[in-house]
Design a protein around this motif. Structure first.
Motif, PDB file in Angstrom:
ATOM      1  N   GLY A 166       1.635  -2.855  -8.388  1.00  0.00           N
ATOM      2  CA  GLY A 166       1.742  -2.736  -6.942  1.00  0.00           C
ATOM      3  C   GLY A 166       2.499  -1.487  -6.573  1.00  0.00           C
ATOM      4  N   ALA A 167       2.480  -1.174  -5.297  1.00  0.00           N
ATOM      5  CA  ALA A 167       3.188   0.020  -4.830  1.00  0.00           C
ATOM      6  C   ALA A 167       4.691  -0.167  -4.962  1.00  0.00           C
ATOM      7  CB  ALA A 167       2.806   0.298  -3.372  1.00  0.00           C
TER       8      ALA A 167
ATOM      9  N   ALA B 237       4.443  -2.602 -14.284  1.00  0.00           N
ATOM     10  CA  ALA B 237       4.052  -1.214 -14.524  1.00  0.00           C
ATOM     11  C   ALA B 237       3.642  -0.528 -13.235  1.00  0.00           C
ATOM     12  CB  ALA B 237       2.906  -1.151 -15.533  1.00  0.00           C
ATOM     13  N   HIS B 238       3.942   0.766 -13.206  1.00  0.00           N
ATOM     14  CA  HIS B 238       3.456   1.628 -12.139  1.00  0.00           C
ATOM     15  C   HIS B 238       2.279   2.458 -12.649  1.00  0.00           C
ATOM     16  CE1 HIS B 238       3.681   3.904  -8.416  1.00  0.00           C
ATOM     17  NE2 HIS B 238       3.633   5.026  -9.124  1.00  0.00           N
ATOM     18  N   ARG B 239       2.328   2.781 -13.952  1.00  0.00           N
ATOM     19  CA  ARG B 239       1.247   3.535 -14.590  1.00  0.00           C
ATOM     20  C   ARG B 239       0.196   2.546 -15.063  1.00  0.00           C
ATOM     21  NH1 ARG B 239       2.919   7.370 -19.483  1.00  0.00           N
ATOM     22  NH2 ARG B 239       4.431   8.058 -17.916  1.00  0.00           N
TER      23      ARG B 239
ATOM     24  N   VAL C  30      -1.662  -8.325  -8.543  1.00  0.00           N
ATOM     25  CA  VAL C  30      -1.384  -7.197  -7.653  1.00  0.00           C
ATOM     26  C   VAL C  30      -0.494  -7.691  -6.520  1.00  0.00           C
ATOM     27  CG1 VAL C  30      -2.368  -5.381  -6.220  1.00  0.00           C
ATOM     28  CG2 VAL C  30      -3.630  -6.220  -8.223  1.00  0.00           C
ATOM     29  N   LEU C  31       0.680  -7.052  -6.381  1.00  0.00           N
ATOM     30  CA  LEU C  31       1.617  -7.418  -5.319  1.00  0.00           C
ATOM     31  C   LEU C  31       1.549  -6.420  -4.181  1.00  0.00           C
ATOM     32  CD1 LEU C  31       2.710  -9.384  -7.459  1.00  0.00           C
ATOM     33  CD2 LEU C  31       5.035  -8.753  -6.768  1.00  0.00           C
ATOM     34  N   ASP C  32       1.665  -6.925  -2.980  1.00  0.00           N
ATOM     35  CA  ASP C  32       1.724  -6.069  -1.804  1.00  0.00           C
ATOM     36  C   ASP C  32       2.668  -6.741  -0.798  1.00  0.00           C
ATOM     37  OD1 ASP C  32       1.256  -3.998  -0.071  1.00  0.00           O
ATOM     38  OD2 ASP C  32      -0.588  -4.864   0.751  1.00  0.00           O
ATOM     39  N   HIS C  33       3.781  -6.039  -0.487  1.00  0.00           N
ATOM     40  CA  HIS C  33       4.790  -6.587   0.422  1.00  0.00           C
ATOM     41  C   HIS C  33       5.262  -7.976  -0.013  1.00  0.00           C
ATOM     42  CE1 HIS C  33       2.912  -3.430   2.953  1.00  0.00           C
ATOM     43  NE2 HIS C  33       4.154  -3.290   3.421  1.00  0.00           N
ATOM     44  N   GLY C  34       5.465  -8.126  -1.319  1.00  0.00           N
ATOM     45  CA  GLY C  34       6.047  -9.353  -1.841  1.00  0.00           C
ATOM     46  C   GLY C  34       5.088 -10.500  -2.042  1.00  0.00           C
TER      47      GLY C  34
ATOM     48  N   GLY D 130     -11.022  -4.062  -4.408  1.00  0.00           N
ATOM     49  CA  GLY D 130      -9.922  -4.289  -3.467  1.00  0.00           C
ATOM     50  C   GLY D 130      -8.726  -3.390  -3.712  1.00  0.00           C
ATOM     51  N   ARG D 131      -7.547  -3.966  -3.539  1.00  0.00           N
ATOM     52  CA  ARG D 131      -6.301  -3.203  -3.635  1.00  0.00           C
ATOM     53  C   ARG D 131      -6.106  -2.624  -5.031  1.00  0.00           C
ATOM     54  NH1 ARG D 131      -3.067   0.324  -1.735  1.00  0.00           N
ATOM     55  NH2 ARG D 131      -0.834  -0.057  -2.039  1.00  0.00           N
ATOM     56  N   TYR D 132      -6.443  -3.382  -6.061  1.00  0.00           N
ATOM     57  CA  TYR D 132      -6.272  -2.897  -7.428  1.00  0.00           C
ATOM     58  C   TYR D 132      -7.150  -1.675  -7.669  1.00  0.00           C
ATOM     59  CZ  TYR D 132      -6.164  -2.753 -12.536  1.00  0.00           C
ATOM     60  OH  TYR D 132      -6.028  -2.353 -13.844  1.00  0.00           O
TER      61      TYR D 132
END
Length: 606
Positions: free
Chosen positions: A396-397, A555-557, A569-573, A589-591
């Motif tokens: 996630g971001a 991971a970010h990478r 995938v997390l987004d805003h918790g 989607g987001r991923y």
């Protein structure tokens, strides 16, 4: 049990952190409680002090006999006995003082040791949030500066207080026995001296509290700016002159407060000293007037009483100064008690369980958590199931709550609602040792001790053999680097591991975790500092290591998580997507957006 006032003399109550003018009764009682385990030794000290005080007032009575009997009669034999008695009293008093000093020093150091270790142990149990809110230099100042400044008070001041008080009481009784009129005249200075002393004590306490706060600020500056990271920051930003100026200002403030502390009440003390010096001369004048009226008063009695005045005023002056010192020291005790009274946010439950042979089944059940003061939950309604031996990647971001999930699994924080379980047992119900044995953590912020590589690795498992160290290092792809060093595994890593690159430090940290062989491996950006070639080599090693082991990768990478059994995938918790790499890409989607952005960054780097 920690927190029980009857069994823990270092945490029997709550400290008052607001009253700086005068110590509250509960504060004084709490300080006295520190000495409770040493009651027997202190009883012996009290007996020695009483004996020394009695021996001290015997000298004036012998002097009276010398002046009124031995000298007028010319009795040389009696004079010799009296002289021998005076010398013997000094010898006995000296021996008693030496023994008493030894015992009080031992008691004082035992109290200091207990206070230091109690504070350090309590701080070790504090949650990660406490250290996120508190400067390291401030914590160090409480342990080093505050407790260090208490040393004189704890080791000798208490005994000096009792000794001088006993001497004053015995001397007063002796003076009244010699002549009650001259004795009462001698006491006129006492009420004024006590009143003035209380004012000075309150002033000293305020100044001491300010001084310790300034010392804490100065310690924090030293810790921040003289670390490896601090020096690199100041040098590379050209801020060295400003940092020096900041430290100079803080040092100047400390020096000013030190002067203020030393000079507080000096004029008042000068007035007290002058008054005490005048009383003996006025006593001779009063004694002469009494003799002139025809009232019976021998010269020996007058000389003995003036001698006792000296023995009264010396301990009385010392007693008043000790009271001032105790007033000032209460500010130190208050600061230490403030930390001891800070509640432990993540506490091990009484009767906590131990996992005998953990399999590594991890589950997040409707987990929500907010950091103190946050406007919204950091993670909310998270439900994830990671069967034993499987792998989960959390992506996630920045700020989406990935690292927070890892903190909750390792129980660096407690969930606000829901539960995190290992093999069906809530981590809040496990002992700290059992949880740390079950979950091995490698974080992005690698910390290495200022010790050898081998010592850093054995910190996780003290009994590990050299072969086991090398095996863990080979898995972490760092054995070749370490073996090539002139001193090999005995190489000192330096403060925070500055001798090694970021990637090397992360691999050493990974080897340290591998050495523990935990059933659950939590990797929080653990390969972020590795180059592509090393990362690929470690990926193969981790794949081998993860066989039969539960692996949770934050991971970010995204290139490091493609082989995970499931990706969340997390987004805003919140979990917005979950599935395998292929499933999430197909969903578009987001991923898929994160993968595209990650690939674009990789192309720019190339």
């Amino acid at each position: 049990m920690r927190g029980d006032p009857e069994r823990d003399p270092y945490r029997p109550g709550k400290a008052d952190t607001t009253g700086l003018d005068r110590p509250r009764k509960d504060e004084v009682a709490r300080v006295l409680h520190l000495f409770r385990p040493h009651t027997r030794t202190l009883s012996v000290v009290a007996v020695l002090i009483a004996a020394s005080a009695v021996a001290g007032v015997a000298s004036p009575f012998l002097i009276r006999e010398v002046v009124d009997v031995a000298l007028p009669r010319g009795d040389v034999r009696l004079l010799a006995w009296l002289a021998a008695g005076l010398v013997g009293i000094v010898a006995v008093s000296t021996a008693l003082d030496v023994v008493q000093g030894l015992l009080t020093t031992r008691v004082g150091q035992a109290v200091m040791h207990g206070l230091r270790t109690s504070l350090y142990t309590h701080l070790q149990r504090m949650s990660l949030g406490f250290f996120a809110r508190t400067r390291t230099g401030e914590v160090q100042s409480r342990i080093a500066n505050d407790i260090g400044a208490m040393q004189t008070v704890v080791t000798s001041t208490g005994a000096d207080l009792v000794q001088n008080l006993a001497t004053v009481v015995v001397t007063v009784v002796a003076m009244l026995a010699l002549d009650w009129r001259l004795a009462l005249f001698s006491f006129v200075v006492l009420p004024f001296s006590v009143w003035l002393n209380r004012r000075v004590g309150r002033l000293r306490r305020r100044i001491t509290a300010q001084r310790q706060r300034q010392l804490a600020d100065m310690s924090a500056t030293v810790e921040e700016t003289l670390s490896i990271s601090g020096v690199l920051l100041t040098r590379t930003t050209g801020r060295t002159p400003e940092v020096v100026q900041r430290f100079t200002r803080q040092s100047d403030d400390v020096a000013r407060l030190e002067v203020g502390s030393e000079m507080a009440g000096r004029w008042q003390w000068s007035l007290i000293t002058l008054t005490m010096a005048a009383v003996p001369a006025l006593t001779y004048l009063l004694g002469g007037w009494i003799r002139g009226t025809g009232t019976a008063l021998s010269i020996g009695t007058l000389v003995a009483l003036v001698t006792l005045q000296g023995q009264l005023f010396r301990p009385l002056g010392a007693l008043l100064r000790i009271v001032v010192r105790l007033h000032a020291s209460m500010a130190l005790f208050t600061r230490v008690f403030e930390y001891l009274d800070t509640p432990v946010e993540v506490e091990e439950k009484p009767g906590a369980r131990t996992l005998a042979a953990p399999a590594g089944h991890v589950r997040f059940q409707d987990v929500s958590f907010s950091y103190p003061g946050a406007d919204r939950p950091t993670v909310e309604g998270i439900t994830l199931d990671v069967p034993a031996g499987s792998s989960l990647a959390v992506v996630g971001a920045t700020g989406s709550g990935k690292t927070t999930l890892g903190y909750l699994l390792a129980r660096l924080y407690d969930v606000d609602s829901g539960a995190v379980t290992v093999d069906g047992v809530d981590v809040r119900d496990l002992t700290a040792r059992s949880l740390s044995d079950a979950v091995g953590v490698v974080t992005q912020e690698t910390f290495l001790l200022h010790a050898s590589v081998a010592d850093n690795l054995r910190f996780a498992r003290p009994g590990a053999t050299d072969d086991e160290l090398r095996r863990a290092a080979r898995i972490a792809q760092i054995d070749d680097v370490l073996s090539a060093l002139p001193q090999g595994y005995d190489t000192v890593v330096g403060e925070r591991g500055y001798r090694f690159s970021g990637g090397e430090k992360q691999r050493i940290a990974l080897a340290r975790t591998v050495l523990r062989d935990p059933p659950v491996l939590l990797l929080d950006e653990a390969t972020s500092a590795l180059d592509t070639r090393t990362e690929r080599a470690m990926a193969g090693a981790l794949a081998e290591l993860s066989s039969g082991r539960t692996t949770i990768t934050i991971a970010h990478r995204l290139s490091t998580v493609r082989g995970a059994d499931q990706i969340a995938v997390l987004d805003h918790g919140r979990v917005v997507e979950r599935g395998s790499h292929a499933e999430l890409l197909a969903a578009g989607g987001r991923y898929a957006e994160l993968v595209a952005a990650d690939e674009a960054r990789a192309e720019l780097v190339q």
